[in-house]
Design a protein around this motif. Structure first.
Motif, mmCIF file in Angstrom:
data_model
loop_
_atom_site.group_PDB
_atom_site.id
_atom_site.type_symbol
_atom_site.label_atom_id
_atom_site.label_comp_id
_atom_site.label_asym_id
_atom_site.label_seq_id
_atom_site.Cartn_x
_atom_site.Cartn_y
_atom_site.Cartn_z
ATOM 1 N N TYR A 180 0.856 -1.192 0.000
ATOM 2 C CA TYR A 180 0.000 0.000 0.000
ATOM 3 C C TYR A 180 0.889 1.238 0.000
ATOM 4 C CZ TYR A 180 1.071 -0.380 4.997
ATOM 5 O OH TYR A 180 1.734 -0.493 6.195
ATOM 6 N N ALA B 163 -8.303 9.152 -6.633
ATOM 7 C CA ALA B 163 -8.051 9.763 -5.322
ATOM 8 C C ALA B 163 -8.638 11.167 -5.349
ATOM 9 C CB ALA B 163 -6.551 9.811 -5.036
ATOM 10 N N THR C 292 -12.542 -1.879 2.683
ATOM 11 C CA THR C 292 -12.398 -0.498 3.125
ATOM 12 C C THR C 292 -11.462 -0.408 4.331
ATOM 13 O OG1 THR C 292 -14.212 -0.498 4.749
ATOM 14 C CG2 THR C 292 -14.793 -0.127 2.434
ATOM 15 N N GLY D 249 -3.536 4.676 0.203
ATOM 16 C CA GLY D 249 -4.518 3.742 -0.339
ATOM 17 C C GLY D 249 -3.898 2.419 -0.698
ATOM 18 N N SER E 3 -9.958 3.518 0.666
ATOM 19 C CA SER E 3 -9.280 4.010 1.857
ATOM 20 C C SER E 3 -9.688 5.462 2.059
ATOM 21 C CB SER E 3 -7.767 3.904 1.687
ATOM 22 O OG SER E 3 -7.088 4.468 2.783
ATOM 23 N N TYR E 4 -9.817 5.862 3.329
ATOM 24 C CA TYR E 4 -10.187 7.247 3.593
ATOM 25 C C TYR E 4 -9.511 7.732 4.853
ATOM 26 C CZ TYR E 4 -13.631 4.804 6.535
ATOM 27 O OH TYR E 4 -14.239 3.972 7.438
ATOM 28 N N HIS F 297 -9.521 7.368 -1.408
ATOM 29 C CA HIS F 297 -8.696 6.688 -2.404
ATOM 30 C C HIS F 297 -9.475 5.447 -2.849
ATOM 31 C CE1 HIS F 297 -4.996 8.957 -1.157
ATOM 32 N NE2 HIS F 297 -5.744 9.095 -0.074
ATOM 33 N N SER G 241 -9.984 2.285 -5.598
ATOM 34 C CA SER G 241 -9.307 1.463 -6.606
ATOM 35 C C SER G 241 -10.226 0.355 -7.098
ATOM 36 C CB SER G 241 -8.027 0.850 -6.035
ATOM 37 O OG SER G 241 -8.326 -0.062 -4.985
#
Length: 770
Positions: free
Chosen positions: A254, A548, A686, A711, A723-724, A735, A737
């Motif tokens: 990551y 993003a 997540t 992310g 991801s946050y 972020h 994907s």
């Protein structure tokens, strides 16, 4: 060459009169200083180990106990109830001591034994106190008398001035949930994903497993929990990470991003000098255990700090069937990659750490070097981006001796890997969307050959001064890297700083050895393997769709006014966004930590619940009123908070089922239930990136110094990875994907649904934005 002379400690020639020995005083001085530094570190580690070993007591408390015992003896009171006399009778050196000397030695031995007994008692009491988790289930803002008393006792028995690892021995072990509870929680979690017939079949499978096979597997698991420090973590590291044979690039590694709006200097070498020095300062604090022990945010409750140990000097070594993690005690160099060349850069000289200005000059020397890469050198790191077995075979065949072995050893033993990237990245106001997407993809996979994906982390410095990081996942989870990243950014900007021209501050020693080009001897056969790995990696990277984006319509400031958890708010919004994106619900993974327990790592919060599904359906139902929707939202938020607390306190579902499955494989037993459960895909994965050191950043007076977060790649081929990071009161960075190859997913489309879902949920509360 200058660097070659620096490496020679002495020279000699044979003459007719004998051997002419010419010593290099400078080289001998460096050897002496290096050895001195090494011994100082050994002594510091020994001292820290002792201090940590006697915590929550302190070494000085031993003297207090000795003085107290001696004082009572001279007052003709025996506090030992005859124990000192018994020790005196059995002293092996009694024949060499006077009567008074025997008494003193016996009292010292008794005092030391009493001191250790008190330490163990305090540690046991603290462990029992930390096993209580009722405080987590109390209503926010309200605290019961029981919890207040508990907190007081925890504070009393927690000791003073703890070091990084002081609480490790006092942390409780992760409990094994009952199979009955796990089965019920599992069935509750899959109910919104199945129709009545599917759920009836799964219920029957679960009940059959619970009655027939689970008791036997559970017995072995409980046995392990009594023996091992943590019944999950070693199997999780091995089977989830190290035994994976596919590429770790995108699939496992990551990334972390720089500040969103600020670039402290546009000079690449200067930014590299400051940030690398900041990372080395963090490493020094880590090795000295000067970092504060990790705690639950806003409390005195300690968390496991064990994962910090392998942050630096660590690499993942490929194997045919399983990889291994190698951690080295110390490293005095870093390895730098630029334009296809590898350089070794010493980070210590004369027994001291290089300062930022000296590091800037080292990096500038590399940037000025115009020598081309050696044959095969440029794309060598693609081996770490492809399949693991391919890399393991190549490592065994082509890197076992000679130049290749020496150079690879330098990479793997480096403190960390640095890439001086030739591209410019970061947020561009003229193209904010695509610039952040490109920035994310660059950090996630780069060119597939310009990051060493096996190192604990690769630190990337772009041409325009932006920085980023790509982290290997097996050795630790994202909060550990996040803590490092926060410290580095704050140290770079607010402590070290730059001069008016954007260069690093301070003087520089002009006699420092220059960076040393590393030598490789890549055969034609090895070149073919490198190209094969690169083809695999490039195909994987090309398939990654990334988006993003900052969400600044509102943040946790307004969410708190809704009297709900910001995390629950965002997770329910993600459920709504996914339903709008795909028209269906899916198994959802939210990462939670279990570091309230020793060697704890993560647990899964299954965020798609009956309650969240009911709320999402109400948002799609035109006949539902906002009052009804709001009521369903609160029920969903409460359920999510309950699941999150269960996960943190060892009452999760997935790690227990995973370990039961591992035991079944060891016993050669087949379970249709476990096989089906473990094969279910996480189509929405997540994770929240927590800000752990809010005191480092003054976002009120300097709101521009906000982190962009980080992310990861998608977990399922037809799913999303999200991801946050919640930054300050008014910003949430996302972020997203997925894969281009899936006709069901689109990262930008899903990002649009996330924005709309957040706004639509907030509208239910009829709040005015501040």
């Amino acid at each position: 060459m200058a660097e070659a002379h620096q490496a020679v400690a002495f020279q000699f020639t044979v003459t007719p009169d004998g051997i002419d020995l010419r010593l290099s005083h400078e080289a001998l001085k460096q050897i002496y200083l290096s050895g001195l530094r090494s011994w100082k570190k050994k002594m510091a580690r020994l001292k820290n180990s002792f201090i940590t070993g006697v915590y929550p007591a302190s070494p000085s408390s031993w003297l207090f106990v000795v003085i107290a015992i001696m004082g009572t003896m001279y007052a003709r009171v025996d506090p030992s109830m005859g124990m000192i006399g018994k020790i005196k009778e059995h002293l092996p050196v009694s024949g060499y001591l006077s009567h008074q000397g025997q008494s003193i030695v016996s009292a010292l031995l008794f005092s030391t034994g009493l001191w250790f007994a008190l330490i163990m008692t305090m540690r046991y009491i603290l462990k029992q106190l930390l096993s209580y988790h009722g405080w987590m289930y109390e209503q926010h803002g309200k605290m019961s008398a029981t919890t207040k008393l508990w907190l007081t006792l925890v504070k009393i028995f927690s000791g003073r001035k703890p070091m990084l690892y002081s609480y490790q021995a006092s942390l409780p072990r992760l409990p094994v949930p009952s199979t009955k509870d796990t089965m019920q929680r599992y069935l509750d979690s899959v109910r919104p994903l199945m129709n009545d017939e599917e759920f009836k079949r799964m219920t029957a499978l679960a009940k059959d497993f619970e009655v027939k096979l689970a008791p036997k597997l559970q017995w072995y698991l409980k046995l392990k929990s009594w023996w091992a420090s943590n019944y999950v973590s070693d199997w999780w590291e091995e089977y989830i990470y190290l035994r994976g044979r596919g590429p770790i690039m995108v699939n496992s590694n990551y990334y972390a991003m720089d500040f969103l709006y600020v670039t402290p200097t546009p000079i690449q070498a200067a930014r590299a000098g400051n940030t690398v020095h900041a990372l080395l300062l963090y490493r020094r604090k880590l090795s000295r255990e000067e970092l504060k022990p990790s705690r639950v945010p806003g409390s005195i409750i300690p968390l496991c700090s064990g994962q910090w140990e392998r942050t630096f000097n660590t690499t993942r070594i490929p194997g045919l069937e399983t990889d291994t993690i190698h951690h080295y005690t110390d490293s005095k160099h870093i390895v730098v990659y630029h334009k296809g060349r590898f350089f070794r850069v010493w980070v210590y000289h004369g027994g001291r750490m290089l300062n930022p200005k000296e590091l800037e000059l080292q990096f500038q020397h590399i940037l000025n070097d115009t020598n081309p890469p050696l044959p095969g050198e440029e794309k060598l790191a693609a081996l770490t981006a492809g399949d693991r077995a391919t890399w393991a075979k190549a490592r065994s065949a082509y890197f076992r001796s000679g130049k290749n072995l020496q150079a690879l050893d330098l990479v793997e033993k480096a403190a960390f890997f640095v890439t001086l990237d030739e591209d410019e990245q970061g947020l561009r106001t003229e193209d904010p969307i695509h610039s952040l997407d490109a920035y994310a993809k660059s950090l996630l996979h780069g060119k597939c050959y310009d990051r060493w994906f096996d190192k604990s982390f690769t630190f990337v410095v772009f041409k325009n001064g932006k920085v980023g990081l790509n982290a290997e996942h097996s050795w630790a989870d994202a909060p550990i890297v996040g803590h490092l990243w926060e410290s580095m950014l704050a140290t770079d900007c607010f402590q070290l700083g730059y001069d008016d021209n954007g260069h690093c501050k301070g003087p520089a020693d002009s006699t420092l050895p220059v960076p040393q080009r590393m030598q490789w001897d890549i055969s034609d056969e090895c070149l073919e393997v490198i190209q094969s790995s690169l083809n695999v990696a490039e195909a994987l990277a090309a398939d990654v769709d990334f988006h993003a984006f900052p969400f600044n319509d509102f943040g946790k400031g307004l969410i708190k006014k809704c009297k709900t958890s910001p995390d629950a708010f965002i997770q329910i919004a993600l459920q709504l966004a996914h339903y709008r994106d795909k028209g269906k619900f899916c198994l959802t993974y939210e990462a939670s930590m279990t570091r309230l327990f020793r060697e704890g790592r993560t647990e899964t919060v299954r965020s798609c619940t009956v309650e969240s599904s009911n709320f999402v359906k109400s948002m799609a139902d035109s006949s539902a009123t906002n009052a009804e929707r709001l009521k369903l939202f609160r029920l969903a938020a409460e359920k999510h908070q309950l699941l999150y607390r269960n996960a943190m306190t060892g009452a999760g579902i997935d790690r227990h089922l995973f370990c039961l499955y591992v035991v079944s494989k060891y016993l050669g037993l087949d379970s249709p239930f476990l096989k089906e459960v473990l094969s279910e895909p996480w189509r929405l994965s997540t994770s929240q990136t927590p800000i752990q050191q809010v005191e480092l950043f003054d976002l009120v007076n300097h709101p521009e110094y906000v982190s962009c977060g980080g992310g990861f790649g998608p977990v399922a081929d037809d799913g999303y990875g999200v991801s946050y990071i919640i930054v300050g009161e008014n910003l949430i960075n996302f972020h997203v994907s997925c894969k281009f190859s899936s006709h069901e997913t689109d990262a930008h489309r899903f990002g649009k649904h996330i924005r709309e879902s957040l706004l639509d949920i907030l509208a239910l509360f009829n709040l005015q934005k501040a």
